[in-house]
Design a protein around this motif. Structure first.
Motif, PDB file in Angstrom:
ATOM      1  N   PRO A 278       0.481   9.692   9.613  1.00  0.00           N
ATOM      2  CA  PRO A 278       1.839   9.104   9.534  1.00  0.00           C
ATOM      3  C   PRO A 278       2.661   9.345  10.789  1.00  0.00           C
ATOM      4  O   PRO A 278       3.464   8.500  11.168  1.00  0.00           O
TER       5      PRO A 278
ATOM      6  N   PRO B 189       3.048   7.005   2.945  1.00  0.00           N
ATOM      7  CA  PRO B 189       2.886   8.458   3.077  1.00  0.00           C
ATOM      8  C   PRO B 189       4.120   9.123   3.665  1.00  0.00           C
ATOM      9  O   PRO B 189       4.885   8.521   4.414  1.00  0.00           O
TER      10      PRO B 189
ATOM     11  N   ASN C 132      -4.148   4.308   1.057  1.00  0.00           N
ATOM     12  CA  ASN C 132      -3.410   4.752   2.247  1.00  0.00           C
ATOM     13  C   ASN C 132      -4.119   4.233   3.492  1.00  0.00           C
ATOM     14  O   ASN C 132      -5.216   4.677   3.822  1.00  0.00           O
TER      15      ASN C 132
ATOM     16  N   GLN D  24       5.487   8.253  -2.769  1.00  0.00           N
ATOM     17  CA  GLN D  24       4.515   7.654  -1.850  1.00  0.00           C
ATOM     18  C   GLN D  24       3.764   6.492  -2.508  1.00  0.00           C
ATOM     19  O   GLN D  24       3.477   5.484  -1.864  1.00  0.00           O
ATOM     20  N   GLN D  25       3.454   6.636  -3.786  1.00  0.00           N
ATOM     21  CA  GLN D  25       2.777   5.562  -4.512  1.00  0.00           C
ATOM     22  C   GLN D  25       3.767   4.739  -5.328  1.00  0.00           C
ATOM     23  O   GLN D  25       3.623   3.522  -5.440  1.00  0.00           O
TER      24      GLN D  25
ATOM     25  N   SER E 193       2.697  -1.932   4.531  1.00  0.00           N
ATOM     26  CA  SER E 193       2.565  -0.476   4.506  1.00  0.00           C
ATOM     27  C   SER E 193       3.831   0.132   5.087  1.00  0.00           C
ATOM     28  O   SER E 193       4.763  -0.585   5.466  1.00  0.00           O
TER      29      SER E 193
ATOM     30  N   THR F 232       0.818  -1.206   0.000  1.00  0.00           N
ATOM     31  CA  THR F 232       0.000   0.000   0.000  1.00  0.00           C
ATOM     32  C   THR F 232       0.861   1.268   0.000  1.00  0.00           C
ATOM     33  O   THR F 232       2.078   1.221  -0.104  1.00  0.00           O
ATOM     34  N   HIS F 233       0.195   2.399   0.126  1.00  0.00           N
ATOM     35  CA  HIS F 233       0.787   3.739   0.101  1.00  0.00           C
ATOM     36  C   HIS F 233       1.853   3.891   1.199  1.00  0.00           C
ATOM     37  O   HIS F 233       1.698   3.365   2.298  1.00  0.00           O
TER      38      HIS F 233
END
Length: 407
Positions: A182, A135, A177, A151-152, A212, A132-133
């Motif tokens: 964060p 951040p 996200n 981030q991506q 993540s 996943t993202h």
């Protein structure tokens, strides 16, 4: 002789898209040998051989390490050299001659041979995870170089590397996200050890694990605030550029692996790198562009992606394969995994009930309980399996969203 930076970038893209080589760690290593103009081929071959030997030694050291975080810093406590692994799929990423020495840098896959069932490609189940993202804790850090897409993009590259170098089915869901704040991640974990907000996400993507992370810091070692060009300031900085540390920037990343069935945090690890960033302060470099990978900082990020992949494999390769029950009818049970996950007819899977507990604050946590019964698979489709229980499902209170585990 130095290869053009563009060629290195193309090589990197090629590496990321190579066919899957299961159960291996990707190691970068450099070998050197005396350079002879009379026989440059032999010199190169000697340097390449030494690089392969170094890759094997590094992989053995990495696998034999006991890792422990102390005060937020990852340490290597002990290193026990094991038998050298087999080196495969060698890719030369840099080659140069300097002062009578030829240096060859490679990336090679070294068989991890961890010793469990799923460390062998012929018998391994394909574990599923969603990346996943990632951040930014400090979004302003990305303004220097316009690296907001990290981030991506980090999720995209990490999922590619996992699919390439393991039997894992790694989904790229970098647009998702799951972190929330964060700065506090993963503080949202409940006292019982669960992060219940993840459960809906895992069911949506039909995975066993959620990967993540948070990019804690990506700060240059000098002022990186956006500003209008200033001739005098820029001349001063160019003169001062070679001062030690001026061109460097940090990347501090924290990785989280959550159990998608219970929401529990299964693994947490922190990484810190420092490398030169040589691009002009006004240039919109962007993450993942050719110019980004030419930067020493970009090359270190590339190596970090391989390290993240290797560490995820080390944590999850020998974890048991699990799947959800999707339907029951008398003794028949359907699960959301099939032949593409490595299952075969006749496989026996332990059946677990999944209980949901509610806390005083309304939060929930999941618990898995072994029923002592097993499911024998009879028919398989690519992503669906059907088997038989010893008793009717209703008789042992087995229903949809309970779990089967291959021990």
């Amino acid at each position: 002789m130095k290869q053009p930076a563009k060629a290195l970038f193309n090589c990197f893209l090629f590496v990321m898209l190579l066919p899957v080589l299961a159960n291996a760690v990707a190691i970068e290593a450099t070998g050197q040998a005396p350079y002879s103009e009379d026989d440059p081929g032999l010199s190169r071959q000697q340097a390449l051989q030494r690089a392969m030997q170094q890759a094997s030694i590094q992989a053995s050291s990495w696998l034999g390490s006991t890792r422990q975080a102390r005060d937020g810093i990852l340490e290597i406590d002990t290193i026990r050299l094991r038998s050298l692994g087999q080196v495969n799929n060698v890719r030369v990423i840099n080659e140069e001659v300097d002062k009578g020495q030829i240096s060859v840098t490679i990336i090679a896959d070294v068989d991890i041979a961890l010793g469990c069932k799923d460390s062998h490609p012929d018998t391994a189940y394909s574990k599923s995870l969603a990346v996943t993202h990632f951040p930014l804790q400090r979004p302003q850090d990305a303004s220097y170089g316009y690296l907001q897409d990290i981030q991506q993009g980090l999720a995209t590259l990490l999922s590619y590397e996992l699919r390439r170098s393991s039997t894992f089915n790694a989904l790229d869901v970098g647009e998702l996200n799951i972190i929330g704040d964060p700065q506090r991640a993963p503080v949202r974990i409940l006292p019982e050890g669960t992060l219940t907000t993840l459960l809906d996400r895992s069911e949506q993507h039909n995975v066993q694990y959620l990967v993540s992370g948070v990019i804690r810091n990506m700060t240059p070692h000098h002022d990186a605030e956006p500003r209008s060009p200033n001739v005098l300031t820029d001349i001063y900085r160019q003169v001062d550029y070679f001062d030690e540390g001026y061109a460097k920037r940090d990347l501090v990343l924290e990785l989280f692996i959550h159990d998608a069935f219970t929401g529990a945090l299964q693994h947490q690890q922190r990484y810190h790198l420092t490398a030169d960033w040589n691009a002009d302060m006004h240039t919109k470099v962007g993450f993942g562009t050719p110019e980004f990978w030419q930067q020493p900082f970009g090359k270190q990020v590339r190596a970090l992606i391989r390290t993240l992949s290797n560490d995820i494999q080390l944590q999850l390769t020998c974890e048991p394969f699990r799947a959800r029950i999707t339907q029951t009818r008398d003794r028949q049970v359907w699960i959301n995994a099939g032949s593409l996950d490595g299952l075969q007819t006749g496989d026996r899977l332990s059946v677990y009930r999944r209980f949901t507990h509610y806390g005083l604050d309304g939060e929930t946590r999941s618990e898995l309980e072994n029923t002592g019964y097993s499911l024998t698979l009879e028919t398989l489709q690519p992503h669906l399996g059907r088997g038989l229980l010893e008793l009717p499902a209703a008789g042992i209170n087995i229903q949809r969203d309970d779990i089967v585990i291959a021990h």
